[in-house]
Design an enzyme around this catalytic site. Structure first.
Site, PDB file in Angstrom:
ATOM      1  N   LYS A 156      -0.437  -4.739  -9.182  1.00 35.85           N
ATOM      2  CA  LYS A 156       0.901  -4.256  -8.791  1.00 35.85           C
ATOM      3  C   LYS A 156       2.026  -5.010  -9.500  1.00 35.85           C
ATOM      4  O   LYS A 156       3.095  -4.459  -9.744  1.00 35.85           O
ATOM      5  CB  LYS A 156       1.081  -4.383  -7.275  1.00 35.85           C
ATOM      6  CG  LYS A 156       0.150  -3.515  -6.455  1.00 35.85           C
ATOM      7  CD  LYS A 156       0.540  -2.062  -6.496  1.00 35.85           C
ATOM      8  CE  LYS A 156      -0.297  -1.218  -5.551  1.00 35.85           C
ATOM      9  NZ  LYS A 156      -0.009   0.222  -5.681  1.00 35.85           N
ATOM     10  N   GLU A 183       8.337   0.458  -1.027  1.00 37.23           N
ATOM     11  CA  GLU A 183       7.429   0.737   0.084  1.00 37.23           C
ATOM     12  C   GLU A 183       6.156  -0.039  -0.186  1.00 37.23           C
ATOM     13  O   GLU A 183       5.867  -0.390  -1.324  1.00 37.23           O
ATOM     14  CB  GLU A 183       7.126   2.236   0.171  1.00 37.23           C
ATOM     15  CG  GLU A 183       5.998   2.728  -0.749  1.00 37.23           C
ATOM     16  CD  GLU A 183       6.281   2.583  -2.242  1.00 37.23           C
ATOM     17  OE1 GLU A 183       7.464   2.608  -2.633  1.00 37.23           O
ATOM     18  OE2 GLU A 183       5.322   2.427  -3.022  1.00 37.23           O
ATOM     19  N   SER A 220      -8.882  -4.214  -9.145  1.00 34.32           N
ATOM     20  CA  SER A 220      -7.416  -4.136  -9.145  1.00 34.32           C
ATOM     21  C   SER A 220      -6.747  -5.270  -8.380  1.00 34.32           C
ATOM     22  O   SER A 220      -5.588  -5.586  -8.626  1.00 34.32           O
ATOM     23  CB  SER A 220      -6.975  -2.791  -8.577  1.00 34.32           C
ATOM     24  OG  SER A 220      -7.536  -2.610  -7.290  1.00 34.32           O
TER      25      SER A 220
END
Lengths: 393, 248
Positions: free
Chosen positions: A85, A107, A373
């Site tokens: 991210k 969000e 991830s």
């Protein structure tokens, strides 16, 4: 129709009129600023020195031995803040700053995008609000504390199930209220155009690196596997391999308690064409278009929509999408932890779990790349308390 | 003359908004059947939706409650079949509801139920060209929204509009504060210079004082949040009385 806004029949801009100017402003700024050598140099320096890129491509020997195939792990879990991210959040926050915005909002589901955005905002001196479903604030309490420590204001949302869908709706509504001064850092390859393309571009570094690292090792990938909620880590690694039709690409969704039950988040497997959060995509909805509640052990995959490019890639048959259950995901998490000393995030464990289904079907020894991830630190309580059949959210 | 044009003929129009099926479908039917004796000239009927991006808390909660009570598109159409009024009825409906129902089926049934216009708050001009043609075929006005932020796109929006122009009076979701008067006046002036359609202002219009101010430079005033609040507290007859006070 703005053809640039679409992937086949998916994408578009289904937003309140007030938002359109901000999207147009973003599109222009992205094309002008993000393509400049100056922006690229500054971002690349941050990705190298602050995030710790390139993330390694690790040949997991014991896991390979277990499955009888060569398994390579793209280690996005080793990034600063613990997940992919940060690549996108840092890039969007830098773009926001260059556009003259002083405040960002985001969000978050699992909290990783929230932590990444709060981190980028702290680094760049931007104000930051993070919208998070109330249920997710409980199952990801550690990330809530991290965001607060980083100076962000975490806004819990109690509407509906109190998960990612409600947090996203609330974030868009809050953005509309301050449309001229706030930058909305969207965390996945979702939302109205140009967000899905921007997020894909900022995450494509995962695939670009993986391809170069495979070349360096003299390895040709047979399979690329990644988990899919909104689908940003997946589109990030897939993008570099889409044109090479000899590479099989697989996205793995959350089947929760099973796709035959109503407790799952397997959008591409069970959804239908619809509109959610500003985009036309595949959506879990009832016959009247009401968005359905979703379920997954993973707060990051607990989403009733999916990035429009994934919907298109499924439509044209380039990428295959499957779903694995909560239980299969936890087993995969435990297996990787024991065999390799790597505790993956619950999200990433969905991708790892698919190895159980894929590997026995392969005729010859294959090279398989799995995108890890994120890391599992944030999920410790969920894993400790896990009991098969638990309903989350 | 169609019902929407009639609502603006020789006067400034009073436009109200309700959530269909809130607090109940029986309530909505009774409310709409009292329209001919109401101060309202046009009523926007919101079909409740699970993810209303353009709505503030109050309207969103009313919609959630209606959804929770099992209200859906078919039930809204069934309710409307029992409504008789000479006033103009328009739908405010999020696009996913139309898409799921089927555009043609939705428009055909809307026409059968006496709907004169449709507002789709999450379908900007760029996405609405094909749907606008269908609306035209069915003789239903596609009422487009213009916001203070629309600027460069305003002319294109106006060129494809029908019925009336819905000018968004606040930067935000429904129930928020109105934008500055100067900004609204500029927006209305631009609209007036570029279309002959009447212009009504919604978002941020809450009381008689707001209505009076809005009517000085626009052709109509739209009240939503306050009316939904009233429908949650009073029976239909009393609600109409309370609504009268908002517009006078």
């Amino acid at each position: 129709m703005n053809a640039k806004a679409y992937f086949g029949k998916y994408g578009g801009q289904f937003v309140p009129e007030t938002v359109m100017s901000a999207l147009n402003e973003l599109e222009v700024a992205y094309e002008k600023i993000a393509s400049s050598d100056e922006f690229k140099a500054e971002l690349n320096e941050l990705l190298r020195d602050y995030v710790g890129r390139p993330s390694p491509l690790y040949h997991a020997k014991r896991l390979s031995e277990h499955y009888g195939h060569d398994i390579y792990l793209k280690r996005e879990d080793l990034n600063h803040t613990g997940a992919h991210k940060i690549n996108n959040a840092l890039a969007q926050a830098l773009l926001a700053k260059k556009m003259g915005k002083k405040k960002v909002l985001a969000e978050t589901g699992a909290g990783q995008h929230g932590v990444a955005t709060a981190t980028a905002a702290a680094l760049l001196g931007l104000e930051c609000d993070v919208y998070m479903g109330e249920c997710d604030t409980k199952r990801q309490a550690l990330n809530v504390y991290k965001m607060q420590l980083l100076g962000a204001n975490v806004v819990p949302i109690s509407d509906g199930l109190g998960t990612l869908k409600e947090a996203t709706t609330a974030a868009i509504q809050a953005w509309v209220n301050e449309i001229e001064t706030r930058f909305y850092v969207i965390g996945s390859a979702v939302g109205p155009h140009p967000y899905p393309k921007i997020v894909r571009d900022f995450q494509s570094i995962i695939g670009t690196e993986a391809k170069a690292q495979l070349d360096e090792k003299g390895v040709k990938a047979d399979y690329i596997i990644a988990c899919v909620g909104g689908g940003s880590n997946a589109i990030g690694i897939f993008s570099a391999f889409l044109d090479d039709l000899s590479v099989n690409i697989i996205g793995v969704e959350a089947a929760g308690l099973g796709i035959e039950t109503k407790y799952h988040a397997a959008t591409l497997t069970k959804g239908a064409d619809g509109i959610i959060h500003g985009m036309k995509t595949i959506v879990l909805q009832d016959e009247f278009g009401m968005i359905l509640p979703v379920h997954s052990i993973s707060a990051g995959l607990d989403y009733p929509g999916v990035g429009p490019e994934h919907a298109h890639l499924q439509d044209i048959g380039r990428v295959s999408y499957y779903a694995v259950s909560d239980d299969e995901c936890i087993n995969a998490l435990r297996l990787l932890s024991k065999l390799e000393g790597i505790i993956p995030a619950i999200e990433s464990s969905h991708a790892l779990a698919y190895l159980d289904k894929l590997c026995p079907t392969l005729q010859k020894r294959s090279n398989i790349v799995v995108n890890v991830s994120g890391r599992g630190d944030k999920d410790m309580h969920t894993i400790m308390d896990y009991k098969k059949g638990t309903i989350y959210g | 003359m169609d019902k929407i044009a009639n609502a603006f003929k020789g006067k400034k129009a009073n436009i109200g908004y309700i959530v269909a099926g809130y607090p109940s479908l029986e309530y909505s039917k009774e409310f709409l059947n009292l329209l001919d004796d109401s101060v309202l000239d046009i009523i926007e009927i919101g079909i409740p939706y699970s993810d209303p991006l353009a709505d503030g808390k109050l309207i969103a909660n009313a919609a959630f409650q209606a959804c929770h009570n099992g209200v859906n598109t078919t039930k809204v159409f069934d309710m409307l079949k029992g409504v008789k009024t000479s006033k103009a009825l328009v739908f405010l409906v999020y696009y996913n509801i139309i898409l799921a129902y089927g555009e043609d089926k939705f428009l055909r049934q809307s026409l059968e139920c006496g709907i004169s216009g449709i507002l789709v708050p999450d379908m900007p001009y760029e996405e609405s060209c094909e749907f606008a043609l269908k609306c035209q075929q069915y003789g239903i006005s596609l009422i487009r929204l213009i916001a203070p932020t629309s600027t460069k796109r305003s002319k294109e929006i106006l060129s494809g509009s029908s019925g009336f122009i819905y000018a968004v009076g606040s930067l935000g979701v429904t129930g928020g504060e109105q934008s500055s008067l100067d900004r609204l006046k500029d927006m209305i002036e631009f609209i007036k210079d570029n279309t002959n359609l009447p212009v009504a202002i919604g978002f941020g219009v809450k009381n008689a004082s707001d209505v009076k101010k809005v009517k000085e430079y626009a052709d109509g005033a739209i009240i939503g949040t306050k009316i939904v609040e009233i429908t949650s507290k009073f029976d239909p007859q009393t609600a109409h009385q309370k609504i009268k006070e908002l517009f006078e």
